[in-house]
Enzyme design. Structure first.
Site, PDB file in Angstrom:
ATOM      1  N   SER A  21       0.831  -1.206   0.000  1.00 44.58           N
ATOM      2  CA  SER A  21       0.000   0.000   0.000  1.00 44.58           C
ATOM      3  C   SER A  21       0.863   1.252   0.000  1.00 44.58           C
ATOM      4  CB  SER A  21      -0.878  -0.034   1.254  1.00 44.58           C
ATOM      5  OG  SER A  21      -1.242   1.262   1.641  1.00 44.58           O
ATOM      6  N   HIS A  32      -0.644  -0.859  -4.525  1.00 45.34           N
ATOM      7  CA  HIS A  32      -2.005  -0.586  -4.026  1.00 45.34           C
ATOM      8  C   HIS A  32      -2.091   0.890  -3.637  1.00 45.34           C
ATOM      9  CE1 HIS A  32      -5.838  -1.628  -2.037  1.00 45.34           C
ATOM     10  NE2 HIS A  32      -5.443  -0.819  -1.064  1.00 45.34           N
ATOM     11  N   ASP A  61      -3.917   3.864  -2.178  1.00 44.42           N
ATOM     12  CA  ASP A  61      -5.026   4.184  -1.274  1.00 44.42           C
ATOM     13  C   ASP A  61      -5.434   5.640  -1.456  1.00 44.42           C
ATOM     14  OD1 ASP A  61      -5.788   1.868   0.242  1.00 44.42           O
ATOM     15  OD2 ASP A  61      -3.795   1.904   1.137  1.00 44.42           O
ATOM     16  N   MET A 103      -7.962   8.494  -0.495  1.00 47.57           N
ATOM     17  CA  MET A 103      -8.956   8.902   0.512  1.00 47.57           C
ATOM     18  C   MET A 103      -9.287  10.372   0.269  1.00 47.57           C
ATOM     19  SD  MET A 103      -7.246   7.183   3.899  1.00 47.57           S
ATOM     20  CE  MET A 103      -6.243   5.692   3.756  1.00 47.57           C
ATOM     21  N   HIS A 156      -7.555   1.840  -4.917  1.00 47.19           N
ATOM     22  CA  HIS A 156      -8.612   1.610  -3.918  1.00 47.19           C
ATOM     23  C   HIS A 156      -9.232   2.960  -3.601  1.00 47.19           C
ATOM     24  CE1 HIS A 156      -9.507   0.251   0.529  1.00 47.19           C
ATOM     25  NE2 HIS A 156     -10.606   0.496  -0.150  1.00 47.19           N
ATOM     26  N   MET A 190     -11.413   5.204  -1.698  1.00 52.11           N
ATOM     27  CA  MET A 190     -12.193   5.428  -0.470  1.00 52.11           C
ATOM     28  C   MET A 190     -12.730   6.850  -0.576  1.00 52.11           C
ATOM     29  SD  MET A 190      -9.620   3.557   2.177  1.00 52.11           S
ATOM     30  CE  MET A 190      -8.239   3.646   1.057  1.00 52.11           C
ATOM     31  N   MET A 238     -12.044  -5.569   3.442  1.00 52.31           N
ATOM     32  CA  MET A 238     -11.327  -4.715   4.397  1.00 52.31           C
ATOM     33  C   MET A 238     -11.249  -5.436   5.733  1.00 52.31           C
ATOM     34  SD  MET A 238     -10.218  -2.084   2.882  1.00 52.31           S
ATOM     35  CE  MET A 238      -9.465  -1.437   4.385  1.00 52.31           C
ATOM     36  N   ASP A 296      -7.201  -6.476   2.799  1.00 52.89           N
ATOM     37  CA  ASP A 296      -6.537  -5.194   3.048  1.00 52.89           C
ATOM     38  C   ASP A 296      -6.691  -4.769   4.504  1.00 52.89           C
ATOM     39  OD1 ASP A 296      -5.559  -2.614   2.952  1.00 52.89           O
ATOM     40  OD2 ASP A 296      -6.981  -1.889   1.451  1.00 52.89           O
TER      41      ASP A 296
HETATM   42  C1  DX5 Z   1      -6.644   1.341   5.021  1.00 51.81           C
HETATM   43  C2  DX5 Z   1      -6.015   1.160   3.663  1.00 51.81           C
HETATM   44  C3  DX5 Z   1      -5.022   0.064   3.663  1.00 51.81           C
HETATM   45  C4  DX5 Z   1      -3.941   0.262   4.678  1.00 51.81           C
HETATM   46  C5  DX5 Z   1      -3.116  -0.979   4.829  1.00 51.81           C
HETATM   47  O1  DX5 Z   1      -7.570   2.323   4.961  1.00 51.81           O
HETATM   48  O2  DX5 Z   1      -6.979   0.830   2.699  1.00 51.81           O
HETATM   49  O3  DX5 Z   1      -4.527  -0.209   2.367  1.00 51.81           O
HETATM   50  O4  DX5 Z   1      -3.149   1.368   4.397  1.00 51.81           O
HETATM   51  O5  DX5 Z   1      -2.145  -0.750   5.799  1.00 51.81           O
HETATM   52  P1  DX5 Z   1      -1.747  -1.824   6.904  1.00 51.81           P
HETATM   53  O6  DX5 Z   1      -1.223  -3.018   6.167  1.00 51.81           O
HETATM   54  O7  DX5 Z   1      -0.720  -1.129   7.707  1.00 51.81           O
HETATM   55  O8  DX5 Z   1      -2.982  -2.146   7.675  1.00 51.81           O
HETATM   56 ZN    ZN Z   2      -6.436  -0.039   0.648  1.00 51.36          ZN
END
Ligand code: DX5
Ligand code: ZN
Length: 223
Positions: A10, A35, A37, A39, A68, A70, A142, A180
């Protein structure tokens, strides 16, 4: 076990300014996907980066961009992420407003030439996405509350992975099960043995002193 496990580190723990270097290093060290992320500060509290940074990253890091989202109203933004170089786009079932929106999102992701993923948060049961399973390429389970890396794996996620695996086997579906949150060398074994294909790993890889070794360990966790 001869199934190939994919490792998708990630972006979340890495400062934005280091992402290109980090992404390149991970691919050299055996990571399969990056990956990303995303947000937006609404669907989850934090804000990370958007399609502009993704576009820079995808141009400079030569790997599969596993995005991903979010974000609220993901349908509005799909074309931006596809144009920015996403290979896979995963949307949250909880961010879509009902069956038609979910089908529209999956179709739109495919029309844009990407693999389509559907994600569920820890409190969302597998049953609500059962109808979409024939149409998706990825289900992202998740195993922590979305929003930040470094949280503890939620054990209830294991039964969801097992259920998805059973539904896949019974119906001949082709989606990958991606997990994840809170994945490390202690939690990965159970996740993989229950049917996961892709492990998203944030803080465990970022903070590791030997990332290549950890990636190898996770890929072969149940061999
Ligand atoms: C959480 C993210 C994940 C997260 C994973 O909101 O979608 O991808 O960063 O990180 P770890 O492996 O540290 O839980
Ligand atoms: Zn993620």
């Amino acid at each position: 076990m001869d199934k190939k496990i994919l490792i998708a580190p990630s972006t979340d723990p890495c400062p934005i300014g280091d992402l290109i270097e980090y992404g390149r290093e991970l691919l050299r060290e055996g990571a399969d996907w990056i990956h990303c992320d995303i947000m937006d500060g609404h669907f989850v509290e934090r804000k990370t980066f958007d399609e502009i940074v993704l576009s820079l990253l995808s141009k400079r890091v030569n790997g599969i961009m596993d995005v991903h989202l979010m974000v609220e109203d993901p349908i509005e933004k799909l074309h931006l992420y596809a144009k920015a170089g996403a290979n896979n786009i995963t949307v949250h079932y909880e961010a879509l407003k009902g069956t038609i929106a979910t089908i529209n999102a999956i179709n739109e992701i495919h029309t844009l030439g990407c693999k389509a993923g559907l994600s569920i948060k820890p409190e969302t049961p597998v049953s609500v996405i059962e109808n979409f399973l024939p149409f998706v390429d990825i289900v992202l389970v998740m195993s922590v509350e979305p929003g930040k890396s470094g949280q503890k794996f939620i054990n209830d996620s294991l039964s969801k992975i097992a259920k998805l695996n059973t539904l896949r086997e019974q119906n001949g579906y082709n989606f990958l099960i991606e997990v994840d949150g809170g994945i490390n060398d202690q939690t990965a074994g159970a996740v993989v043995s229950l049917g996961a294909d892709v492990l998203v790993v944030g803080s465990a890889i970022y903070s590791s002193h030997n990332r290549a070794q950890l990636i190898r360990t996770l890929k072969t966790i149940n061999d």
